[in-house]
Design an enzyme around this catalytic site. Sequence first.
Site, PDB file in Angstrom:
ATOM      1  N   ALA A 130       0.852  -1.193   0.000  1.00 10.27           N
ATOM      2  CA  ALA A 130       0.000   0.000   0.000  1.00 10.27           C
ATOM      3  C   ALA A 130       0.888   1.243   0.000  1.00 10.27           C
ATOM      4  CB  ALA A 130      -0.933  -0.004   1.214  1.00 10.27           C
ATOM      5  N   ILE A 337      27.096  23.155 -12.553  1.00  9.46           N
ATOM      6  CA  ILE A 337      27.895  24.385 -12.437  1.00  9.46           C
ATOM      7  C   ILE A 337      29.202  24.114 -11.682  1.00  9.46           C
ATOM      8  CG2 ILE A 337      27.911  26.671 -11.299  1.00  9.46           C
ATOM      9  CD1 ILE A 337      24.930  26.916 -12.186  1.00  9.46           C
ATOM     10  N   GLY A 340      33.297  18.842 -12.335  1.00 12.59           N
ATOM     11  CA  GLY A 340      33.750  17.591 -11.704  1.00 12.59           C
ATOM     12  C   GLY A 340      33.699  17.663 -10.190  1.00 12.59           C
ATOM     13  N   GLU A 363       5.163  11.493   0.700  1.00 10.85           N
ATOM     14  CA  GLU A 363       3.830  12.120   0.853  1.00 10.85           C
ATOM     15  C   GLU A 363       3.106  12.199  -0.492  1.00 10.85           C
ATOM     16  OE1 GLU A 363       3.165  15.112   3.729  1.00 10.85           O
ATOM     17  OE2 GLU A 363       5.035  14.700   4.785  1.00 10.85           O
ATOM     18  N   SER A 366       5.062  12.443  -7.589  1.00  8.75           N
ATOM     19  CA  SER A 366       4.641  13.489  -8.550  1.00  8.75           C
ATOM     20  C   SER A 366       3.439  13.019  -9.364  1.00  8.75           C
ATOM     21  CB  SER A 366       5.794  13.815  -9.509  1.00  8.75           C
ATOM     22  OG  SER A 366       6.768  14.565  -8.851  1.00  8.75           O
TER      23      SER A 366
HETATM   24  C1  LIG Z   1      12.607   8.652   2.770  1.00 10.19           C
HETATM   25  C2  LIG Z   1      11.164   8.310   2.800  1.00 10.19           C
HETATM   26  C3  LIG Z   1      10.370   8.704   3.865  1.00 10.19           C
HETATM   27  C4  LIG Z   1       9.021   8.331   3.921  1.00 10.19           C
HETATM   28  N1  LIG Z   1       8.285   8.648   5.036  1.00 10.19           N
HETATM   29  C5  LIG Z   1       7.035   8.148   5.174  1.00 10.19           C
HETATM   30  C6  LIG Z   1       6.315   8.318   6.403  1.00 10.19           C
HETATM   31  O1  LIG Z   1       6.794   8.940   7.352  1.00 10.19           O
HETATM   32  N2  LIG Z   1       5.088   7.753   6.506  1.00 10.19           N
HETATM   33  C7  LIG Z   1       4.511   7.053   5.485  1.00 10.19           C
HETATM   34  O2  LIG Z   1       3.399   6.565   5.657  1.00 10.19           O
HETATM   35  N3  LIG Z   1       5.168   6.882   4.303  1.00 10.19           N
HETATM   36  C8  LIG Z   1       6.417   7.404   4.126  1.00 10.19           C
HETATM   37  N4  LIG Z   1       7.105   7.212   2.957  1.00 10.19           N
HETATM   38  C9  LIG Z   1       6.485   6.433   1.885  1.00 10.19           C
HETATM   39  C10 LIG Z   1       6.107   7.246   0.653  1.00 10.19           C
HETATM   40  O3  LIG Z   1       5.019   8.077   0.938  1.00 10.19           O
HETATM   41  C11 LIG Z   1       5.851   6.242  -0.479  1.00 10.19           C
HETATM   42  O4  LIG Z   1       7.112   5.706  -0.838  1.00 10.19           O
HETATM   43  C12 LIG Z   1       5.159   6.874  -1.665  1.00 10.19           C
HETATM   44  O5  LIG Z   1       3.853   7.245  -1.345  1.00 10.19           O
HETATM   45  C13 LIG Z   1       5.149   5.948  -2.887  1.00 10.19           C
HETATM   46  O6  LIG Z   1       4.749   4.639  -2.573  1.00 10.19           O
HETATM   47  P1  LIG Z   1       5.645   3.409  -3.074  1.00 10.19           P
HETATM   48  O7  LIG Z   1       7.039   3.691  -2.686  1.00 10.19           O
HETATM   49  O8  LIG Z   1       5.022   2.153  -2.621  1.00 10.19           O
HETATM   50  O9  LIG Z   1       5.589   3.486  -4.662  1.00 10.19           O
HETATM   51  P2  LIG Z   1       4.437   2.870  -5.620  1.00 10.19           P
HETATM   52  O10 LIG Z   1       3.108   3.288  -5.162  1.00 10.19           O
HETATM   53  O11 LIG Z   1       4.696   1.425  -5.820  1.00 10.19           O
HETATM   54  O12 LIG Z   1       4.761   3.627  -6.983  1.00 10.19           O
HETATM   55  C14 LIG Z   1       5.750   3.222  -7.930  1.00 10.19           C
HETATM   56  C15 LIG Z   1       5.622   4.121  -9.150  1.00 10.19           C
HETATM   57  O13 LIG Z   1       4.333   3.927  -9.752  1.00 10.19           O
HETATM   58  C16 LIG Z   1       3.677   5.192  -9.867  1.00 10.19           C
HETATM   59  N5  LIG Z   1       2.230   4.989  -9.708  1.00 10.19           N
HETATM   60  C17 LIG Z   1       1.587   4.298  -8.715  1.00 10.19           C
HETATM   61  N6  LIG Z   1       0.257   4.360  -8.889  1.00 10.19           N
HETATM   62  C18 LIG Z   1       0.050   5.091 -10.026  1.00 10.19           C
HETATM   63  C19 LIG Z   1      -1.106   5.530 -10.743  1.00 10.19           C
HETATM   64  N7  LIG Z   1      -2.347   5.226 -10.319  1.00 10.19           N
HETATM   65  N8  LIG Z   1      -0.936   6.278 -11.853  1.00 10.19           N
HETATM   66  C20 LIG Z   1       0.315   6.609 -12.274  1.00 10.19           C
HETATM   67  N9  LIG Z   1       1.455   6.246 -11.646  1.00 10.19           N
HETATM   68  C21 LIG Z   1       1.317   5.504 -10.533  1.00 10.19           C
HETATM   69  C22 LIG Z   1       4.256   6.038  -8.756  1.00 10.19           C
HETATM   70  O14 LIG Z   1       4.065   7.408  -9.006  1.00 10.19           O
HETATM   71  C23 LIG Z   1       5.719   5.611  -8.807  1.00 10.19           C
HETATM   72  O15 LIG Z   1       6.371   6.298  -9.839  1.00 10.19           O
HETATM   73  C24 LIG Z   1       8.439   7.599   2.861  1.00 10.19           C
HETATM   74  C25 LIG Z   1       9.228   7.239   1.756  1.00 10.19           C
HETATM   75  C26 LIG Z   1      10.565   7.544   1.729  1.00 10.19           C
HETATM   76  C27 LIG Z   1      11.391   7.094   0.560  1.00 10.19           C
END
Ligand SMILES: Cc1cc2nc3c(=O)[nH]c(=O)nc-3n(C[C@H](O)[C@H](O)[C@H](O)COP(=O)(O)OP(=O)(O)OC[C@H]3O[C@@H](n4cnc5c(N)ncnc54)[C@H](O)[C@@H]3O)c2cc1C
Length: 380
Positions: A130, A337, A340, A363, A366
Amino acid sequence: MNFELNEEQQQIKFSVREFAESEIRPHVMEWDEAQHFPVELRPKLAELGLLGVLFPEQYGGAGMGYVEYATIIEELGRVCGSVGLSVAAHNSLCSNHIYTFGSEDQKQKYLVPLAKGESFGAWGLTESQAGSDSAGTRTSAVRSNGGWNVNGSKNFITNAIVCETLVAVAVTEKEKGNRGISAFIFDKSMEGFRSDKKENKVGMRASETASVVFEDCYVPDENRLGNEGEGFLQAMHVLDGGRISIAALSVGIAQGAYEAAIKYAKGRQQFGKPISEFQAIQFKLADMATQIECARLLTQQAAAMKDAGKPVTQKSAMAKVFASETAVRVSEESVQIHGGYGYTKDYPAEKYWRDSKLCTIGEGTSEIQRMVIAKHLLRA
Ligand SMILES: Cc1cc2nc3c(=O)[nH]c(=O)nc-3n(C[C@H](O)[C@H](O)[C@H](O)COP(=O)(O)OP(=O)(O)OC[C@H]3O[C@@H](n4cnc5c(N)ncnc54)[C@H](O)[C@@H]3O)c2cc1C
């Protein structure tokens, strides 16, 4: 229409900048290399009111609004994205969820220590299955002995290891889909709740990101936030504000990368003159400054609307997508800018570049921000 911060807001900006320059800047690379979250900063952050920015004084907070909050996160991000990210997750995700949806008792028990910096907060929505589809939560909460028995795990949780308090969502009624998800407050003293694997990240390395695990974790019903089944909608509301902080963090990272580029361009000589005298470099700097200004205006607009109590779902998504992609572009140009030297750890450009990328993912990616914006555009 006023595009300037008022005197008090400028004073806040100045004090946070001074604090970040003296207490954070000297350690940034050391913390990044060691992946060390600077817990030692907590008392100082608390003293400045930076751990309870958005909450009234009656709850131990600094009683500021989102314009001040965005200004603070920008200033932290200008020096260290990791500190900015951790402070943002504590304030606008964990603490704000309790402030917005918690009962008076929950606020007294959990928000007051969070806002005073006596405890640190994390927020758990994401799971292995999720991510963008956050309604796909599998962590379950089953009624038991007047409370809830929680099983499952959350991934990528900022502050998961250092936190004392976590707000997380779990499925309480599977058949109801996203209306069957509820939010709960967990604390580290609860049996069956622990943090687990810490991620070894590309950037934001001094902000701890780890999973949390619930194994037959008993949560009393008094720790449920709001009504049963409202957790997903609460989380979406919390993210509207949280995205303003990621936009502000992005503006700060872009600003730091830009300042590093200006400094380097004035000092580096090639072909007998500073590279800042070449039009190719000047145009890069002009584009960087213009994009940062646009990102800051969008972010402050969303913040001001939030303070005015207006709906900000679309505006905060616009601010987040534009500012985060600006941070990636600007920090990449800053590396360019620096030539290396920008590709080495002797200069700050590479770190801004690494840190910036998280802002297009955390959060809501894009792609998800564009979906949110488009949904609003097509609704009319
Ligand atoms: C450093 C870090 C800190 C974080 N902190 C928190 C936190 O404190 N609490 C928390 O709950 N979460 C946290 N997250 C999780 C973060 O919010 C998720 O990683 C993010 O929402 C994406 O989910 P995913 O990594 O499972 O990617 P996925 O949902 O698997 O997405 C993979 C790719 O598919 C694309 N994609 C998915 N669905 C669609 C769609 N319907 N249409 C088009 N493109 C789509 C996405 O944009 C992405 O490019 C953190 C993540 C990181 C890396």
